[in-house]
Design a protein around this motif. Structure first.
Motif, mmCIF file in Angstrom:
data_model
loop_
_atom_site.group_PDB
_atom_site.id
_atom_site.type_symbol
_atom_site.label_atom_id
_atom_site.label_comp_id
_atom_site.label_asym_id
_atom_site.label_seq_id
_atom_site.Cartn_x
_atom_site.Cartn_y
_atom_site.Cartn_z
ATOM 1 N N LYS A 79 0.848 -1.189 0.000
ATOM 2 C CA LYS A 79 0.000 0.000 0.000
ATOM 3 C C LYS A 79 0.882 1.237 0.000
ATOM 4 C CE LYS A 79 -4.224 1.803 2.095
ATOM 5 N NZ LYS A 79 -5.269 1.571 3.123
ATOM 6 N N ARG A 80 0.602 2.151 -0.898
ATOM 7 C CA ARG A 80 1.415 3.353 -1.059
ATOM 8 C C ARG A 80 1.053 4.383 0.010
ATOM 9 N NH1 ARG A 80 0.382 3.841 -5.957
ATOM 10 N NH2 ARG A 80 2.219 2.787 -6.807
ATOM 11 N N SER A 81 2.076 5.047 0.522
ATOM 12 C CA SER A 81 1.852 6.126 1.491
ATOM 13 C C SER A 81 2.813 7.263 1.195
ATOM 14 C CB SER A 81 2.044 5.617 2.927
ATOM 15 O OG SER A 81 3.374 5.175 3.128
ATOM 16 N N TYR A 82 2.528 8.421 1.776
ATOM 17 C CA TYR A 82 3.327 9.610 1.518
ATOM 18 C C TYR A 82 3.687 10.273 2.843
ATOM 19 C CZ TYR A 82 1.451 8.906 -3.156
ATOM 20 O OH TYR A 82 1.095 8.357 -4.362
ATOM 21 N N GLN A 83 4.876 10.839 2.882
ATOM 22 C CA GLN A 83 5.339 11.542 4.073
ATOM 23 C C GLN A 83 5.967 12.861 3.644
ATOM 24 O OE1 GLN A 83 5.190 10.456 7.502
ATOM 25 N NE2 GLN A 83 5.714 12.615 7.774
ATOM 26 N N ALA A 84 5.496 13.951 4.243
ATOM 27 C CA ALA A 84 6.042 15.273 3.939
ATOM 28 C C ALA A 84 6.984 15.717 5.048
ATOM 29 C CB ALA A 84 4.909 16.285 3.769
ATOM 30 N N ALA B 198 10.587 24.606 -0.014
ATOM 31 C CA ALA B 198 9.245 24.048 0.147
ATOM 32 C C ALA B 198 9.334 22.644 0.741
ATOM 33 C CB ALA B 198 8.545 23.998 -1.207
ATOM 34 N N PRO B 199 8.292 22.204 1.455
ATOM 35 C CA PRO B 199 8.300 20.853 2.030
ATOM 36 C C PRO B 199 8.541 19.789 0.964
ATOM 37 C CG PRO B 199 6.467 22.128 2.885
ATOM 38 C CD PRO B 199 7.061 22.944 1.775
ATOM 39 N N GLN B 200 9.280 18.773 1.334
ATOM 40 C CA GLN B 200 9.590 17.678 0.424
ATOM 41 C C GLN B 200 8.690 16.489 0.749
ATOM 42 O OE1 GLN B 200 12.118 17.861 -2.017
ATOM 43 N NE2 GLN B 200 11.218 15.967 -2.791
ATOM 44 N N VAL B 201 8.034 15.944 -0.272
ATOM 45 C CA VAL B 201 7.130 14.810 -0.094
ATOM 46 C C VAL B 201 7.792 13.551 -0.640
ATOM 47 C CG1 VAL B 201 4.871 13.822 -0.628
ATOM 48 C CG2 VAL B 201 5.101 16.292 -0.228
ATOM 49 N N TYR B 202 7.823 12.505 0.181
ATOM 50 C CA TYR B 202 8.408 11.228 -0.226
ATOM 51 C C TYR B 202 7.315 10.166 -0.307
ATOM 52 C CZ TYR B 202 12.936 13.321 0.833
ATOM 53 O OH TYR B 202 14.041 14.132 0.852
ATOM 54 N N GLU B 203 7.458 9.289 -1.302
ATOM 55 C CA GLU B 203 6.510 8.198 -1.499
ATOM 56 C C GLU B 203 7.114 6.895 -0.992
ATOM 57 O OE1 GLU B 203 4.607 7.804 -5.397
ATOM 58 O OE2 GLU B 203 5.130 5.665 -5.316
ATOM 59 N N TYR B 204 6.342 6.125 -0.247
ATOM 60 C CA TYR B 204 6.789 4.839 0.272
ATOM 61 C C TYR B 204 5.766 3.764 -0.093
ATOM 62 C CZ TYR B 204 9.756 7.739 3.301
ATOM 63 O OH TYR B 204 10.650 8.650 3.773
ATOM 64 N N MET B 205 6.253 2.543 -0.251
ATOM 65 C CA MET B 205 5.366 1.398 -0.376
ATOM 66 C C MET B 205 5.566 0.542 0.868
ATOM 67 S SD MET B 205 3.089 0.100 -2.550
ATOM 68 C CE MET B 205 3.547 0.371 -4.262
ATOM 69 N N HIS B 206 4.501 0.326 1.611
ATOM 70 C CA HIS B 206 4.565 -0.520 2.799
ATOM 71 C C HIS B 206 3.866 -1.851 2.507
ATOM 72 C CE1 HIS B 206 5.507 3.331 4.794
ATOM 73 N NE2 HIS B 206 6.140 2.562 5.664
#
Length: 261
Positions: free
Chosen positions: A67-72, A79-87
């Motif tokens: 399931k994909r999730s995002y963390q800023a 500007a804030p950096q957003v990273y994508e993760y797959m858990h």
């Protein structure tokens, strides 16, 4: 030409014949999300996930589901950096969710009995009933299990454990390679000379590792060998050593995982 072993064909439901599918649970997609259904068309896992890594043919087959999730992260100057993760989690037909999708990496043993899990705390190993075999913090890296054995690292040194978490090859080697997919008889290792001028390589008998696992783990019969200018564990090694070679001569094709993150 497409590789039939590495691709899946997506077809509309009306063009799909369930009776021809040999799998016990079948992935389906709805509104861009993936779930699992049985051969009767009953939804077993709701379509709310982004990745399914394994096919399920029996009630004992673990299926890794992501399931994909995002963390800023806020920045002081940009500007804030957003990273994508797959858990990833693991679903098993006869057990339901073994672990929820909250791990950065999940590896399933070759006999489908053990899970190697990685999250922010590091690596651990558990069975499908949730029993911890190797807890977090014991090793800095744990590979997936193949034929009852797994490569592990502690800092820059490598060794091998068995399915009970016991160390069957001391954590003293600079490299261990040709492990996953090995011929079932030998595993190749290297040890560095004390003056760092090169490496010596040798083969380890897999049978001796399994036999070692059944003996007293504290019995290490050491023998000094001048070829390595170091102490080596003679119990695990073949009688014949390979020729010494320089670091620059190591073939790139070797599956060397030194420094793997």
């Amino acid at each position: 030409m497409m590789n039939k072993k590495s691709i899946s064909i997506l077809v509309p439901a009306e063009d799909y014949l369930v009776s021809d599918d040999k799998r016990l649970l079948i992935p389906f997609m709805e509104n861009g999300k993936i779930g699992l259904m049985d051969k009767a068309g009953r939804v077993i896992v709701n379509a709310q996930y982004d990745s399914i890594l394994d096919d399920c043919y029996t009630a004992n087959d673990p299926v890794r589901i992501g399931k994909r999730s995002y963390q800023a992260y806020e920045r002081k100057t940009t500007a804030p950096q957003v990273y994508e993760y797959m858990h990833y989690g693991v679903f098993c037909p006869n057990k339901g969710w073994v672990v929820e999708p909250r791990f950065l990496e999940v590896q399933v043993s070759s006999d489908h009995s053990l899970l190697t899990l990685r999250n922010e705390r590091g690596y651990c190993v558990q069975d499908l009933s949730g029993n911890i075999i190797v807890d977090y913090g014991k090793f800095s890296f744990i590979d997936g299990f193949y034929n009852g054995l797994s490569r592990v690292a502690s800092g820059s040194k490598w060794g091998i454990i068995n399915e009970k978490g016991n160390i069957v090859l001391p954590i003293m080697y600079d490299k261990i390679w040709n492990f996953v997919g090995y011929d079932g008889k030998t595993i190749k290792c290297q040890i560095r000379k004390e003056d760092n001028s090169g490496l010596a390589d040798f083969d380890i008998s897999v049978a001796s590792l399994h036999s070692r696992a059944q003996s007293n783990q504290n019995q290490h019969h050491k023998q000094y060998n001048s070829q390595f200018d170091s102490i080596v564990d003679r119990d695990f090694m073949d009688d014949t050593y390979n020729t010494m070679f320089a670091l620059d001569d190591i073939p790139e094709a070797w599956d060397n995982i030194e420094g793997r993150e």
